[in-house]
Each structure stands twice: as C-alpha cells, then as structure tokens.
Scaffold this motif. Structure first.
Motif, PDB file in Angstrom:
ATOM      1  N   GLU A 296      -1.296  -7.230  -4.375  1.00 19.89           N
ATOM      2  CA  GLU A 296      -1.298  -6.865  -5.555  1.00 19.89           C
ATOM      3  C   GLU A 296      -2.240  -5.235  -5.417  1.00 19.89           C
ATOM      4  OE1 GLU A 296      -3.381  -9.669  -7.807  1.00 19.89           O
ATOM      5  OE2 GLU A 296      -1.376 -10.797  -8.514  1.00 19.89           O
ATOM      6  N   ARG A 297      -3.232  -5.296  -4.889  1.00 26.64           N
ATOM      7  CA  ARG A 297      -3.912  -4.093  -4.765  1.00 26.64           C
ATOM      8  C   ARG A 297      -3.019  -2.795  -4.241  1.00 26.64           C
ATOM      9  NH1 ARG A 297      -8.280  -7.087  -3.330  1.00 26.64           N
ATOM     10  NH2 ARG A 297      -8.108  -6.501  -1.105  1.00 26.64           N
ATOM     11  N   GLN A 298      -2.216  -3.528  -3.106  1.00 23.77           N
ATOM     12  CA  GLN A 298      -1.242  -2.371  -2.471  1.00 23.77           C
ATOM     13  C   GLN A 298      -0.180  -1.859  -3.382  1.00 23.77           C
ATOM     14  OE1 GLN A 298      -0.051  -3.944   1.155  1.00 23.77           O
ATOM     15  NE2 GLN A 298      -1.844  -3.579   2.096  1.00 23.77           N
ATOM     16  N   TYR A 299       0.084  -2.880  -4.084  1.00 20.06           N
ATOM     17  CA  TYR A 299       1.284  -2.560  -5.197  1.00 20.06           C
ATOM     18  C   TYR A 299       0.804  -1.582  -6.260  1.00 20.06           C
ATOM     19  CZ  TYR A 299       4.636  -2.911  -8.761  1.00 20.06           C
ATOM     20  OH  TYR A 299       5.521  -2.835  -9.962  1.00 20.06           O
ATOM     21  N   ASP A 300      -0.340  -1.856  -6.565  1.00 18.28           N
ATOM     22  CA  ASP A 300      -1.055  -0.939  -7.723  1.00 18.28           C
ATOM     23  C   ASP A 300      -1.301   0.343  -7.098  1.00 18.28           C
ATOM     24  OD1 ASP A 300      -0.705  -3.145  -9.396  1.00 18.28           O
ATOM     25  OD2 ASP A 300      -2.876  -3.767  -9.012  1.00 18.28           O
TER      26      ASP A 300
ATOM     27  N   VAL B 131       7.350   1.969  -3.441  1.00 20.75           N
ATOM     28  CA  VAL B 131       7.036   0.999  -4.594  1.00 20.75           C
ATOM     29  C   VAL B 131       7.893  -0.080  -4.700  1.00 20.75           C
ATOM     30  CG1 VAL B 131       6.717   0.956  -7.051  1.00 20.75           C
ATOM     31  CG2 VAL B 131       6.258   2.757  -5.787  1.00 20.75           C
ATOM     32  N   GLU B 132       9.121  -0.122  -4.330  1.00 22.81           N
ATOM     33  CA  GLU B 132       9.884  -1.482  -4.391  1.00 22.81           C
ATOM     34  C   GLU B 132       9.720  -2.281  -3.390  1.00 22.81           C
ATOM     35  OE1 GLU B 132      13.958   0.387  -4.388  1.00 22.81           O
ATOM     36  OE2 GLU B 132      14.024   0.608  -6.705  1.00 22.81           O
ATOM     37  N   GLU B 133       9.272  -1.509  -2.174  1.00 23.44           N
ATOM     38  CA  GLU B 133       8.913  -2.376  -0.993  1.00 23.44           C
ATOM     39  C   GLU B 133       7.803  -3.286  -1.155  1.00 23.44           C
ATOM     40  OE1 GLU B 133       8.023  -1.511   3.646  1.00 23.44           O
ATOM     41  OE2 GLU B 133       8.594  -0.057   2.734  1.00 23.44           O
ATOM     42  N   LYS B 134       6.575  -2.568  -1.692  1.00 21.50           N
ATOM     43  CA  LYS B 134       5.452  -3.265  -2.368  1.00 21.50           C
ATOM     44  C   LYS B 134       5.743  -4.369  -3.088  1.00 21.50           C
ATOM     45  CE  LYS B 134       2.824  -0.973   0.687  1.00 21.50           C
ATOM     46  NZ  LYS B 134       2.278  -1.638   1.816  1.00 21.50           N
ATOM     47  N   ARG B 135       6.688  -4.007  -4.124  1.00 22.37           N
ATOM     48  CA  ARG B 135       6.939  -5.150  -5.232  1.00 22.37           C
ATOM     49  C   ARG B 135       7.647  -6.258  -4.521  1.00 22.37           C
ATOM     50  NH1 ARG B 135      10.068  -2.382  -8.409  1.00 22.37           N
ATOM     51  NH2 ARG B 135       8.249  -1.521  -9.745  1.00 22.37           N
TER      52      ARG B 135
END
Length: 450
Positions: free
Chosen positions: A186-190, A206-210
């Motif tokens: 969640e932190r990495q995605y944010d 962003v899509e990869e982190k999602r």
C-alpha cells in the motif's frame, strides 16, 4: 357270771377255801417277773450307750462306670427295608461286623448307578468351569489389548493435535507477514501514484504497483483462510481425542461386562460343582449305610425290628447290643435330705440281689455278704423319682464284686457316716432329723462333683 350286779361276790363269799384260788393267789411269780424286768432294763440301758454307725440307705441297680460301656440300641440314620440278617440274638460280634443289610424305600435313591452318574455330572460341570475360566482369560487379554490400543490412538490423536497447534502458529506468523506485505504494498502504491502525479513515474509503474497490491491482498485473504483451517484442524484433533476415549471406553466396558458375566457363570458352575460333590459324597456315604455294622464288640441282646422286608423310619431302633467288656458300677438314689452328707470318695456297703446277706446297718463289722463301693459321681439335679442319683464304683481296698453280676440287677446301698450312741440315733429317728452333717477331711472329698 356277767358281773352285772353291783353286789361284790368276794365280800360275801370266802374264796380262800377253794383250791384253785389257793393255787393262783400266792405272790412268788411277781418276784421272778420283777427280776426279769430289772435285768431287761439294765441290758436295754447298756444297749442305749453302745456305738451305732449312722448311715444313709438307698436303692438302685447295676450299671457301667462309663457311658460307652452301657447297653445300647443301634439305629439306622436313613429309612429303609430289611433285606438280610447276618446275626442271631445272643451272638457275639466284633466291632465293624455286619449285622444286617437294608435297602432304599425312597424313589429318589432307587437308581443303582446314582453315584456314578453324579460323578459324570461333576466332570461335565468342571469342564464348564474350565471353559468359563478360559473365556475370562481371553477377555482379560482383549481388555489389555484394547487398553494398549487406546493408549496408542490417544497418543496419535495428541500428536495430531500438537501438529495442528504448530500449524496454527505457523499460519498465524504467515498472516502477520501477509499483513506486513500489504502495508508495504500500500505504501509503495501510494508513493508510486504520487510520483506519477508529479510526472516522475510512468503509468505503467502505477499499474504494476496496483497489481502488486492486489496480489498481496489476495495472499492475506488466503493466509486468513489457512489460519482458520488450521484452527479447525485443532478442534478436529480435540474431537478425535474425545472420540477415541469414548470408543475404547465403550469397547473396554463391554469386554469387562462380558468378563464379569463369564466370571459369574464360572462361580455359579463352581457352586454347582461343589453342590454335586456334596451330593456325590452323601450318596457314597448313604450307600455305605445300607450295611448296619456293630459300633463296638459285644453281644446281640435283641432284634427290635425283625423279619425280611419290614420297613422302618429314620432313627428307629433296630437291634440292641451289650458291650463285651465293661466296668461294673452301682447307680443308687438317696433322699434330698441326705444329699449334703454324700461326698466323692465316701465308702458305701452294697447288697446285690441274689446274694443272701445278713445286714446290721449300724454295725458294719457284723454284716455279711455285702461288698464295698466308693462314691465317684454325685448328680446335682433331682431325678424323676424325686431323689438324687449317685454312682458307685468298686472299692479297691475291699474284696472283688461277684463275677456273675449283670447290668440291670437290683442293689441296696448303705453309706456309713459317724459313730453315735444308740440312744442318740433313736432320738434322731423319732424326731425325723437327718444324720449329723459333717465335711470329710480326706483329699478325695475335694474332688469336683459331677
């Protein structure tokens, strides 16, 4: 003349002239009679001061000194029927000789093979006891095996419970790791979304982190599911332990119930074996009772039950027997007033029926034909005739009793007491007093009365 008239004849008529009157009117005979009376009085007075032995007389009969020597009758302990006589009245028999043979009259004992068949029943019941014993052993072995198997099953279930507990701990750790991963994702995605808005990251990042965040959320849910499954396995392991305990408790209880039933049947069979053995012994002894035997050596006096085929009840007298060897004694009876004067060891004179005798009870030294006896037993309870029974044995210091005496013949006894003057004895007899009471000083008087 009837001498009815009041006229006195000798005053009117002189009788002295008659010869008859002259012969009877002299007084010389008065002198002789007076001398006779004087001499008799002097002799009687002297006799009154002569010594007299006080005595207690009694009447009885001859018996034996010990009870086992007395005439007896032989009874049958069982009812039966006379089959055969082996003796005649007057015969001499030794101890154990057969007197007569009897047979059964009760239908439950008619079977001639009763003893053998009872023995066969005992053997069959003994085999039944052995079978129950083996069954009890087998059930004990089964109970032991079930107890061992229950221990192993419980150990297995406990191990599984332990494994399930450890798996719960492992899944709990994995769940915490998954929670940590989702926080990081969640932190990495944010951070990536923020950088992308600033133009520092591409939309692809962003899509990869999602996608990474969604995968982490899926792993978290999967890990929660695994933890719940592990906890369920713990519960199942606990249920398995309870099931194993209940199952093997039921099996062991059933085996023990079967064992107790087998033991009960075994004890019942043993009781039946004991009962049959008792019956077997009774039947064997009863077969031996068919022959009536002499209890001791003696002479057959009388056959009370005679004939062949005559039946009798249990305890009926069959034959009378007189022992061959016995010690003679006299059973005499004394009045209650004289009982305190009798003591163990007292000397007694005895007159037997059939032996002529001259007795002076107070002067035993001038009595002839009497025999000496000694008091050996004094009964302490009154007899049916209102007197007390005393048993006399031959006096070893006196001459022997006649050898031709027989049990049952009569006897008169005289117990000698103190020496007193005759006048005292006459005075005692006239007043109805007992003889002088005294206690003997010899040691035999201290013997206990029987």
């Amino acid at each position: 003349m009837l001498n009815i008239s009041k006229n006195v004849l000798n005053r009117k008529v002189d009788l002295s002239d008659f010869k008859a009157v002259q012969r009877v009117s002299h007084r010389r005979h008065y002198k002789h009679f007076n001398r006779f009376l004087l001499a008799f009085s002097i002799i009687f007075l002297i006799i009154l001061f002569l010594p007299w032995t006080q005595n207690v007389s009694g009447k009885g009969f001859l018996t034996t000194l010990t009870p086992d020597q007395r005439p007896q009758t032989i009874q049958s302990p069982i009812p039966g029927r006379i089959e055969k006589w082996y003796v005649r009245e007057g015969d001499f028999v030794e101890k154990g000789d057969t007197i007569l043979h009897i047979s059964e009259i009760k239908n439950e004992y008619f079977d001639p093979n009763l003893v053998e068949r009872t023995g066969q029943q005992i053997k069959a019941k003994e085999m039944s006891v052995t079978s129950y014993q083996e069954k009890v052993k087998a059930l004990n072995t089964q109970i032991g095996a079930l107890s061992s198997e229950r221990g192993l099953k419980l150990e297995q279930a406990k191990n599984k419970l332990l494994q399930s507990g450890l798996k719960v701990q492992s899944d709990s750790i994995d769940l915490e790791a998954a929670k940590t991963n989702i926080m990081i994702a969640e932190r990495q995605y944010d951070r990536t979304v923020q950088l992308e808005s600033e133009g520092l990251k591409a939309v692809t990042d962003v899509e990869e982190k999602r996608l990474k965040l969604q995968e982490t959320q899926a792993k978290l849910i999967s890990q929660k599911n695994k933890l719940l499954a592990s906890k369920n396995e713990v519960i199942n392991a606990q249920v398995e332990i309870s099931r194993v305990q209940a199952e093997y408790t039921d099996k062991i209880s059933k085996a023990r119930s079967d064992m107790f039933t087998a033991q009960s049947n075994q004890f019942d069979s043993e009781a039946q074996v004991t009962k049959l053995e008792n019956e077997f012994t009774n039947y064997s002894i009863r077969n031996d009772l068919y022959y009536i035997r002499a209890p001791q050596s003696g002479f057959i006096n009388r056959a009370i039950q005679g004939g062949i085929g005559e039946t009798f009840k249990e305890g009926d007298q069959l034959v009378g027997i007189m022992p061959a060897s016995y010690d003679m004694a006299v059973e005499t009876f004394v009045d209650p007033i004289d009982l305190p004067l009798m003591h163990i060891g007292e000397k007694v004179r005895i007159q037997f029926d059939g032996w002529p005798v001259i007795i002076f009870s107070g002067w035993p030294n001038v009595s002839y034909g009497t025999y000496g006896g000694t008091v050996v037993a004094i009964e302490t309870f009154i007899s049916d005739n209102g007197k007390y029974r005393i048993l006399l044995a031959p006096d070893p210091e006196d001459h022997l009793w006649p050898t031709d005496l027989r049990v049952g013949s009569g006897a008169n006894t005289i117990a000698l007491l103190e020496d007193v003057p005759i006048w005292f004895e006459l005075w005692r007899q006239l007043n109805g007093f007992p003889p002088n009471y005294y206690q003997p000083t010899n040691d035999m008087a201290k013997a206990k009365k029987k």
